[in-house]
Design a protein around this motif. Sequence first.
Motif, PDB file in Angstrom:
ATOM      1  N   VAL A  48       0.762  -1.006   0.053  1.00  0.00           N
ATOM      2  CA  VAL A  48      -0.016  -0.004   0.183  1.00  0.00           C
ATOM      3  C   VAL A  48       0.807   1.241   0.069  1.00  0.00           C
ATOM      4  N   ALA A  49       0.731   2.193  -0.739  1.00  0.00           N
ATOM      5  CA  ALA A  49       1.245   3.514  -0.840  1.00  0.00           C
ATOM      6  C   ALA A  49       1.058   4.277   0.578  1.00  0.00           C
ATOM      7  N   VAL A  50       2.105   4.820   1.176  1.00  0.00           N
ATOM      8  CA  VAL A  50       2.120   5.260   2.224  1.00  0.00           C
ATOM      9  C   VAL A  50       1.979   7.027   2.135  1.00  0.00           C
ATOM     10  N   ARG A  68       9.643   2.172 -10.632  1.00  0.00           N
ATOM     11  CA  ARG A  68       9.215   3.548 -10.671  1.00  0.00           C
ATOM     12  C   ARG A  68       7.576   3.650 -11.218  1.00  0.00           C
ATOM     13  N   ALA A  69       7.071   4.676 -10.638  1.00  0.00           N
ATOM     14  CA  ALA A  69       5.659   4.830 -10.931  1.00  0.00           C
ATOM     15  C   ALA A  69       5.137   5.080 -12.327  1.00  0.00           C
ATOM     16  N   SER A  70       4.422   4.213 -12.815  1.00  0.00           N
ATOM     17  CA  SER A  70       4.132   4.425 -14.306  1.00  0.00           C
ATOM     18  C   SER A  70       2.718   5.185 -14.317  1.00  0.00           C
ATOM     19  N   CYS A  71       2.140   5.507 -13.296  1.00  0.00           N
ATOM     20  CA  CYS A  71       0.985   6.575 -13.292  1.00  0.00           C
ATOM     21  C   CYS A  71       0.926   7.085 -11.626  1.00  0.00           C
ATOM     22  N   GLU A  72       0.419   7.993 -11.601  1.00  0.00           N
ATOM     23  CA  GLU A  72       0.321   8.522 -10.179  1.00  0.00           C
ATOM     24  C   GLU A  72      -0.290   7.422  -9.263  1.00  0.00           C
ATOM     25  N   ILE A  73       0.455   7.361  -8.106  1.00  0.00           N
ATOM     26  CA  ILE A  73      -0.151   6.304  -7.021  1.00  0.00           C
ATOM     27  C   ILE A  73      -0.592   7.229  -6.065  1.00  0.00           C
ATOM     28  N   ARG A  74      -1.961   7.227  -5.459  1.00  0.00           N
ATOM     29  CA  ARG A  74      -2.174   7.950  -4.071  1.00  0.00           C
ATOM     30  C   ARG A  74      -2.114   7.334  -2.889  1.00  0.00           C
ATOM     31  N   SER A  75      -1.807   7.960  -1.914  1.00  0.00           N
ATOM     32  CA  SER A  75      -1.710   7.442  -0.577  1.00  0.00           C
ATOM     33  C   SER A  75      -2.998   6.443  -0.150  1.00  0.00           C
ATOM     34  N   GLY A  76      -2.607   5.370   0.444  1.00  0.00           N
ATOM     35  CA  GLY A  76      -3.673   4.391   0.581  1.00  0.00           C
ATOM     36  C   GLY A  76      -4.061   3.455  -0.466  1.00  0.00           C
ATOM     37  N   THR A  77      -3.523   3.601  -1.654  1.00  0.00           N
ATOM     38  CA  THR A  77      -4.171   2.664  -2.823  1.00  0.00           C
ATOM     39  C   THR A  77      -3.120   1.566  -2.781  1.00  0.00           C
ATOM     40  N   HIS A  78      -3.602   0.470  -3.685  1.00  0.00           N
ATOM     41  CA  HIS A  78      -2.701  -0.682  -4.023  1.00  0.00           C
ATOM     42  C   HIS A  78      -1.475  -0.323  -4.964  1.00  0.00           C
ATOM     43  N   HIS A  80       1.121  -1.634  -7.077  1.00  0.00           N
ATOM     44  CA  HIS A  80       1.458  -3.015  -7.658  1.00  0.00           C
ATOM     45  C   HIS A  80       1.851  -2.836  -9.137  1.00  0.00           C
ATOM     46  N   VAL A  81       1.567  -4.004 -10.029  1.00  0.00           N
ATOM     47  CA  VAL A  81       1.937  -3.927 -11.328  1.00  0.00           C
ATOM     48  C   VAL A  81       1.078  -2.809 -12.252  1.00  0.00           C
ATOM     49  N   GLN A  82      -0.056  -2.649 -11.617  1.00  0.00           N
ATOM     50  CA  GLN A  82      -0.899  -1.676 -12.658  1.00  0.00           C
ATOM     51  C   GLN A  82      -0.150  -0.296 -12.328  1.00  0.00           C
ATOM     52  N   ASN A  83       0.661   0.128 -11.520  1.00  0.00           N
ATOM     53  CA  ASN A  83       0.968   1.270 -11.395  1.00  0.00           C
ATOM     54  C   ASN A  83       2.696   1.641 -10.860  1.00  0.00           C
TER      55      ASN A  83
ATOM     56  N   THR B 258       6.118  -6.822  -7.200  1.00  0.00           N
ATOM     57  CA  THR B 258       5.825  -6.227  -8.330  1.00  0.00           C
ATOM     58  C   THR B 258       6.614  -6.047  -9.244  1.00  0.00           C
ATOM     59  N   THR B 259       7.831  -6.136  -8.914  1.00  0.00           N
ATOM     60  CA  THR B 259       9.184  -6.049  -9.870  1.00  0.00           C
ATOM     61  C   THR B 259      10.129  -7.156  -9.490  1.00  0.00           C
ATOM     62  N   ILE B 260      11.099  -7.346 -10.490  1.00  0.00           N
ATOM     63  CA  ILE B 260      12.216  -8.123 -10.342  1.00  0.00           C
ATOM     64  C   ILE B 260      13.118  -7.606  -9.219  1.00  0.00           C
ATOM     65  N   GLU B 261      12.989  -6.270  -9.274  1.00  0.00           N
ATOM     66  CA  GLU B 261      14.084  -5.636  -8.330  1.00  0.00           C
ATOM     67  C   GLU B 261      13.656  -5.859  -6.938  1.00  0.00           C
TER      68      GLU B 261
END
Lengths: 102, 403
Positions: A48-50, A68-78, A80-83, B258-261
């Motif tokens: 979870v993003a803190v 690295r973040a592939s889109c913005e990740i808001r605090s309290g959200t999951h 993972h691979v989607q972001n 999430t990643t290999i890292e």
Amino acid sequence: MDALLLNPEDQVATAVRELRAGQIAQISSGETVQELKILENIPYGHKVAVQDILKGMEVRKYGEVIGRASCEIRSGTHAHVQNIESLRGRGDWKKEDPNGTD
Amino acid sequence: MEPIEYEQTAEENRACGETFLGYVRSDGSVGTRNYVGILSTVVCANEVAEEIARRVSGTVRFTHHQGCCQTPVDIRRVTEVLANLGKNPNLSSVLLVSLGCESTDVDAVEQQIRASGKRVERVTIQEQGGAAKTTAQGILLAQEMVREASRQKRSPAPVSRLIMGMKCGSSDTTSGLVPNPAIGEVSDWLVSKGGTSILGEVTEFIGAEHIVASHAADEELGGKILELVRRMEQRAMSVGEDIRGGQPTGGNIKGGLTTIEEKSLGAIAKAGSAKIQEVREYGERPQGCGLAVMDSPGREPEILTGLASAGSNLIVFATGRGAPQGFPFVPVIKITGSETAMKNMPDHMDLDLTGVMRGEMTLPEAAERIREKLLSVASGELTKAEISGYTNSMDIYMTGPVI
């Protein structure tokens, strides 16, 4: 305790139990515990993003870069691979463009 | 009377901490098991090797998919790995099952195993007159070899004779938090006692190689580690795709990795804090004691074989979602810190460390549990993979194409 923050530099914590949208989770970083409003369900063991993470920012866990973040990740959200995307093993990126900026 | 008994027990406990009961081999190595190994020297001989092992109690078989129509570098590797597997201390003697026309240098395999002081026999399908006759000949030889092996007894051996392979598989985010760092503590303990531990899975150094390299005993070894990782990553990237899905695997991703890292940063916790004394190619035996790094991919059939080839007499295996595989003749201890594995795969898990995730057990306590299990299994306690026989889908790691 609901999730573990492994290093003070980390922007993501690991859920040690399933977290539910709307709950206030106890995030432990060893000595201290902080509270975090959970915005979506987080499965056991997932992250979870803190804090808010901007698109393109490096994401840290264990105090190390895990991608690295592939889109913005808001605090309290999951988180993972989607972001979060990996920066390694990216055979899909052209050789002349190792940063993957298109 | 009671204080004396107490003292004796404490003394025994101390002694148990320093020794295990194993099979001492003529080359000085010590087995934790005492099988007759039926080794197939080429994919085309697998059926016969399987049948011999199925029919003779006390044997185990190692079958694989290599040994023919490959580039010389891979053929040399097959030859070397088969010889090293034959030399593994957990085998009392070896029966080689050959087709007869393979590229594997079967003479070299036979000579190298024999040089370690073991009995080696060979049956050749094309010379014996087909599979049925070869199977019969192999069964009779194996029966005789098992009878010989069964006369050997376990005797106390110092823990410095343990060569512990380390592996994590079907990982989730708990792997890097519980079993891997606990294994790291056990590795540090074993190294401090003069034993050997082997870290493989170079794919799972990607993104964490700077940390692994900082454990190297000197700069040259650190450079070798970085080169192994560069080679592995280049190989993965050469297909022109993102490795995600392959690493981390679909199962890892379901488990939250999430990643290999991220996977790597958790995986390398198995290295503990000891200095890395050697960096070896796949399947090579470490020359000294201490912590060694061995080139290998992360997939079970290849790395378990590589660790056995490197001389491991037992393997500790951390898992999150629950990987079932063992190895035919090296006990593989399954250790988890994940509720997922304990709930869904209890009949494959040897050690439950989920208490750490619940805050009911500390990591040093978890490491102590592993250490106790390690010595018990080394002395004969069977692992669940051995009992269930979930050990046979093995292979040898190849670097080139089938041609």
